[in-house]
Write a protein that holds these residues in place. Structure first.
Motif, PDB file in Angstrom:
ATOM      1  N   GLY B   1      16.292  17.560  36.867  1.00 33.80           N
ATOM      2  CA  GLY B   1      17.582  16.974  37.178  1.00 33.80           C
ATOM      3  C   GLY B   1      18.478  17.961  37.892  1.00 33.80           C
ATOM      4  N   ILE B   2      19.652  17.481  38.251  1.00 36.04           N
ATOM      5  CA  ILE B   2      20.611  18.329  38.939  1.00 36.04           C
ATOM      6  C   ILE B   2      21.174  19.366  37.979  1.00 36.04           C
ATOM      7  N   GLN B   3      21.255  20.601  38.436  1.00 37.78           N
ATOM      8  CA  GLN B   3      21.858  21.669  37.650  1.00 37.78           C
ATOM      9  C   GLN B   3      22.910  22.362  38.498  1.00 37.78           C
ATOM     10  N   VAL B   4      24.073  22.601  37.877  1.00 36.29           N
ATOM     11  CA  VAL B   4      25.192  23.255  38.552  1.00 36.29           C
ATOM     12  C   VAL B   4      25.731  24.331  37.617  1.00 36.29           C
ATOM     13  N   GLU B   5      25.733  25.569  38.098  1.00 35.90           N
ATOM     14  CA  GLU B   5      26.186  26.684  37.270  1.00 35.90           C
ATOM     15  C   GLU B   5      27.307  27.431  37.985  1.00 35.90           C
ATOM     16  N   GLN B   6      28.359  27.757  37.233  1.00 35.73           N
ATOM     17  CA  GLN B   6      29.516  28.425  37.816  1.00 35.73           C
ATOM     18  C   GLN B   6      29.751  29.791  37.195  1.00 35.73           C
ATOM     19  N   SER B   7      30.269  30.685  38.006  1.00 35.28           N
ATOM     20  CA  SER B   7      30.640  32.011  37.509  1.00 35.28           C
ATOM     21  C   SER B   7      31.852  32.520  38.285  1.00 35.28           C
ATOM     22  N   PRO B   8      32.682  33.381  37.636  1.00 31.05           N
ATOM     23  CA  PRO B   8      32.634  33.686  36.217  1.00 31.05           C
ATOM     24  C   PRO B   8      33.198  32.536  35.394  1.00 31.05           C
ATOM     25  N   PRO B   9      33.013  32.517  34.108  1.00 25.84           N
ATOM     26  CA  PRO B   9      33.600  31.465  33.281  1.00 25.84           C
ATOM     27  C   PRO B   9      35.105  31.601  33.135  1.00 25.84           C
ATOM     28  N   ARG B  22      31.984  31.373  42.259  1.00 30.43           N
ATOM     29  CA  ARG B  22      30.644  31.053  42.735  1.00 30.43           C
ATOM     30  C   ARG B  22      30.089  29.835  42.022  1.00 30.43           C
ATOM     31  N   CYS B  23      29.303  29.059  42.761  1.00 30.88           N
ATOM     32  CA  CYS B  23      28.611  27.894  42.211  1.00 30.88           C
ATOM     33  C   CYS B  23      27.169  27.943  42.689  1.00 30.88           C
ATOM     34  N   ASN B  24      26.229  27.983  41.770  1.00 33.42           N
ATOM     35  CA  ASN B  24      24.806  27.885  42.089  1.00 33.42           C
ATOM     36  C   ASN B  24      24.322  26.485  41.721  1.00 33.42           C
ATOM     37  N   PHE B  25      23.506  25.891  42.570  1.00 33.64           N
ATOM     38  CA  PHE B  25      23.045  24.545  42.283  1.00 33.64           C
ATOM     39  C   PHE B  25      21.557  24.412  42.561  1.00 33.64           C
ATOM     40  N   ARG B  68      21.278  27.559  48.211  1.00 29.87           N
ATOM     41  CA  ARG B  68      21.741  26.804  47.035  1.00 29.87           C
ATOM     42  C   ARG B  68      22.907  27.455  46.309  1.00 29.87           C
ATOM     43  N   TYR B  69      23.924  27.829  47.073  1.00 23.59           N
ATOM     44  CA  TYR B  69      25.132  28.301  46.442  1.00 23.59           C
ATOM     45  C   TYR B  69      26.349  27.948  47.285  1.00 23.59           C
ATOM     46  N   SER B  70      27.484  27.931  46.594  1.00 21.17           N
ATOM     47  CA  SER B  70      28.760  27.679  47.255  1.00 21.17           C
ATOM     48  C   SER B  70      29.787  28.657  46.692  1.00 21.17           C
ATOM     49  N   GLY B  83      44.455  27.266  36.291  1.00 20.47           N
ATOM     50  CA  GLY B  83      43.792  26.025  35.895  1.00 20.47           C
ATOM     51  C   GLY B  83      42.295  26.255  35.847  1.00 20.47           C
ATOM     52  N   VAL B  84      41.550  25.158  35.931  1.00 20.33           N
ATOM     53  CA  VAL B  84      40.095  25.245  35.911  1.00 20.33           C
ATOM     54  C   VAL B  84      39.550  24.727  37.232  1.00 20.33           C
ATOM     55  N   TYR B  85      38.620  25.473  37.785  1.00 16.88           N
ATOM     56  CA  TYR B  85      37.982  25.091  39.044  1.00 16.88           C
ATOM     57  C   TYR B  85      36.556  24.632  38.736  1.00 16.88           C
ATOM     58  N   PHE B  86      36.263  23.435  39.202  1.00 19.11           N
ATOM     59  CA  PHE B  86      34.935  22.866  38.996  1.00 19.11           C
ATOM     60  C   PHE B  86      34.229  22.696  40.336  1.00 19.11           C
ATOM     61  N   CYS B  87      32.933  22.978  40.348  1.00 15.85           N
ATOM     62  CA  CYS B  87      32.114  22.489  41.434  1.00 15.85           C
ATOM     63  C   CYS B  87      31.231  21.372  40.891  1.00 15.85           C
ATOM     64  N   ALA B  88      30.841  20.481  41.767  1.00 16.65           N
ATOM     65  CA  ALA B  88      30.066  19.319  41.347  1.00 16.65           C
ATOM     66  C   ALA B  88      29.101  18.953  42.461  1.00 16.65           C
ATOM     67  N   GLY B  89      27.902  18.541  42.067  1.00 21.31           N
ATOM     68  CA  GLY B  89      26.894  18.223  43.062  1.00 21.31           C
ATOM     69  C   GLY B  89      26.214  16.907  42.796  1.00 21.31           C
ATOM     70  N   SER B  90      25.706  16.308  43.853  1.00 24.14           N
ATOM     71  CA  SER B  90      24.948  15.070  43.717  1.00 24.14           C
ATOM     72  C   SER B  90      23.834  15.064  44.740  1.00 24.14           C
TER      73      SER B  90
END
Lengths: 113, 110
Positions: B1-9, B22-25, B68-70, B83-90
């Motif tokens: 499935g799709i996996q999206v990981e962000q750093s730093p927390p 950073r966002c790795n997907f 595979r990163y943004s 605030g909180v920054y989210f990356c999201a992928g589809s």
């Protein structure tokens, strides 16, 4: 965003009762989504719709159902609310076209006691 | 499935500083978005960026789809950037089953 509204904004309900949350859009977008946001889990997709009467499950669909009888409305129903469904629920819309991202509603804070 | 990981927390900045999120997907992601959730809970779409670079004021984003990163760049940070920054992928342009990362929580000190 003025083009998407969620109702109610806040709700407290008792365990075992049915609850319906409403998402209403004025943008005529094809796609609509329901997410829940919980600490430590980010946003998780519950259900989504790709047209009137066309819906499908997301990551965490158990205990939830949806309906979309009109383009502008997407309803999320908790058939029998449980404490684990206490969360903030967000609706989102999109056109589905390239270079056009999501627009989110302001969220509904639901507490199941 | 799709996996999206962000750093730093989590990230704490002094006002005026620059930062990179950073966002790795996973390789099944074709579409990438960045969002900001302000302290009042409102989610705002920052960028829809499946590839390339976009800029909007002090914010810019670059997606290298082949690797595979943004990256989200915030320059001259302000307290309102908190605030909180989210990356999201589809997988699809339609955004079916867009999956969110866990987010980067940013606090900018005055």
């Amino acid at each position: 965003d003025a083009g998407i509204t969620q109702s109610p904004r806040h709700k407290v309900t008792e365990t075992g009762t049915p609850v319906t949350l409403r998402c209403h859009q004025t943008e005529n977008h094809r796609y609509m989504y329901w997410y829940r946001q919980d600490p430590g889990h980010g946003l998780r997709l519950i259900h989504y719709s790709y047209g009137v009467k066309d819906t499908d499950k997301g990551e965490v669909s158990d205990g939830y159902s949806v309906s979309r009888s009109k383009t502008e409305d997407f309803l999320l129903t908790l058939e029998s609310a449980t404490s684990s469904q206490t969360s903030v629920y967000f609706c989102a819309i999109s056109t589905g076209q390239a270079n056009y991202g999501y627009t989110f509603g302001s969220g509904t804070r639901l507490t199941v006691v | 499935g799709i996996q999206v990981e962000q750093s730093p927390p989590d990230l704490i900045l002094q006002e005026g500083a620059n930062s990179t999120l950073r966002c790795n997907f996973s390789d099944s992601v074709n579409n990438l978005q960045w969002f900001h959730q302000n302290p009042w809970g409102q989610l705002i779409n920052l960028f829809y960026i499946p590839s390339g670079t976009k800029q909007n004021g002090r914010l810019s984003a670059t997606t290298v789809a082949t690797e595979r990163y943004s990256l989200l760049y915030i320059s001259s940070s302000q307290t309102t950037d908190s605030g909180v920054y989210f990356c999201a992928g589809s997988r699809t342009t339609g955004g079916f089953k867009t999956i969110f990362g866990a987010g980067t929580r940013l606090f900018v000190k005055a």
